[in-house]
Design an enzyme around this catalytic site. Sequence first.
Site, PDB file in Angstrom:
ATOM      1  N   HIS A 110       2.081   2.079  -3.175  1.00 15.53           N
ATOM      2  CA  HIS A 110       1.129   3.023  -3.742  1.00 15.53           C
ATOM      3  C   HIS A 110       1.617   4.462  -3.616  1.00 15.53           C
ATOM      4  O   HIS A 110       0.831   5.399  -3.578  1.00 15.53           O
ATOM      5  CB  HIS A 110      -0.257   2.863  -3.096  1.00 15.53           C
ATOM      6  CG  HIS A 110      -0.899   1.546  -3.393  1.00 15.53           C
ATOM      7  ND1 HIS A 110      -2.121   1.171  -2.905  1.00 15.53           N
ATOM      8  CD2 HIS A 110      -0.468   0.489  -4.140  1.00 15.53           C
ATOM      9  CE1 HIS A 110      -2.417  -0.052  -3.345  1.00 15.53           C
ATOM     10  NE2 HIS A 110      -1.427  -0.483  -4.082  1.00 15.53           N
ATOM     11  N   ASP A 138       0.861  -1.191   0.000  1.00 22.44           N
ATOM     12  CA  ASP A 138       0.000   0.000   0.000  1.00 22.44           C
ATOM     13  C   ASP A 138       0.897   1.240   0.000  1.00 22.44           C
ATOM     14  O   ASP A 138       2.034   1.166  -0.441  1.00 22.44           O
ATOM     15  CB  ASP A 138      -0.966  -0.061   1.199  1.00 22.44           C
ATOM     16  CG  ASP A 138      -2.263   0.678   0.924  1.00 22.44           C
ATOM     17  OD1 ASP A 138      -2.206   1.843   0.508  1.00 22.44           O
ATOM     18  OD2 ASP A 138      -3.346   0.095   1.129  1.00 22.44           O
TER      19      ASP A 138
END
Length: 393
Positions: free
Chosen positions: A233, A210
């Site tokens: 991310h 993430d």
Amino acid sequence: MGAYFGVSTIFVFCLLGFSANAELFTIGAPSGSDITQALLKAFTSACQSPTASRVVIPKGEFKLGEIELRGPCKAPIEITMKGTVKADGNTNHGKEKWVVFGNINGFKLNGGGVFDGEGNAAWRVNNCHKTFECKKLPISIRFDFLVNAEVRDISSIDAKNFHMNVLGAKNMTMDNIKITAPEDSPNTDGIHLGRSDGVKILNSVISTGDDCISVGDGMKNLHVEKVVCGPGHGISVGSLGRYGHEQDVTGIKVINCTLQETDNGLRIKTWPSAACSTTASDIHFEDIILKNVNNPILIDQEYCPWNQCNKKKASTIKLANISFKKIRGTSGNKDAVKLLCSRGYPCQSVEIGDINIKYSGADGPATFQCSNVSPKLLGTQSPKACSAPVTKA
Ligand SMILES: *[C@@H]1O[C@H](CO)[C@@H](O)[C@H](O)[C@H]1NC(C)=O
Ligand SMILES: *[C@@H]1O[C@H](CO)[C@@H](O)[C@H](O)[C@H]1NC(C)=O
Ligand SMILES: *[C@@H]1O[C@H](CO)[C@@H](O)[C@H](O)[C@H]1NC(C)=O
């Protein structure tokens, strides 16, 4: 069960730059044993010490259960972790934390050690990225309300949820942190920070499933420098506006970082139907290298994953005084720059300078879109800025 030795040993640490007469507490336990109780005991004694103290976790691999090491303590504490500590490999559904360092003024964590969250089984049951109603999984390391703290030369691997969470810190430096988890591990943000003032993240490498670094509400004065991120991310401010009672974000600086093979690069995201009306301001990104990054520069005020909100409502989070400068490299999709600001509160004072982002896919070339923002352009932009019409509220 580990024992701990050396409670009364007085060491002089002048050579290490540590203050003289620091009390030393060493965990004495065979590799493979569970040190939870021994560590708690050593920490509790160290915390009572009237002079600076140090707790040493030696080389080796140890089991460590859920543990909270909280002050206030009578004097500064340094925890030197040389070995690896491993969490329980079960899912730990419903638990919110594994290791907590909290409420200490003058805290150091270092030593080259590794926190292994053993997240594999937990990732398969995690659905918190898809729904509000989900069972929590433990964050690997929580730093709660630390003042004048330094975390250096520490690794985190395979967290079940976030690797590290910083809450309520004042004057904290994180240097040479290494974070690793598989690209497809859900919710494994590298370092999440919120409600803190004066945090530096330096010289670190974050590869995870993430956000590498995510900045939550109430964050003030964050300085990120020389961080390499990917896969992951990217580096993001937000999401903001999902919950009520949020606080303003201000003073975020991200410089000389590299993003490689990430889904999103530099991102500011707010929920549309925001539950609160806060401001995120003074956010600056400069000298960033991109290597095949999807959505390299993105302001997204319609952030609404899994349709958990009403996209028809404009975001009530105000964005102001934001800059993206000297950002160069390659994009993995055509959306090189997207500044999608709120219809209700157009972004104020956004500066874009010296952007050079290439995209070589068949659906190219790269684009630069703006809505509800009129950025001030400095230097040269490639792609050309705001190829889509600028709409006003
Ligand atoms: C910040 O914390 C460091 C220890 O990590 C300390 O040396 C420094 O003096 C602190 N700065 C301020 C302004 O208190
Ligand atoms: C990034 O690093 C380079 C080389 O050390 C330096 O010249 C530059 O000023 C740095 N960028 C920022 C924004 O500090
Ligand atoms: C943006 O910067 C200007 C000039 O420094 C300042 O006057 C203004 O208050 C800032 N706006 C916000 C929302 O922080």
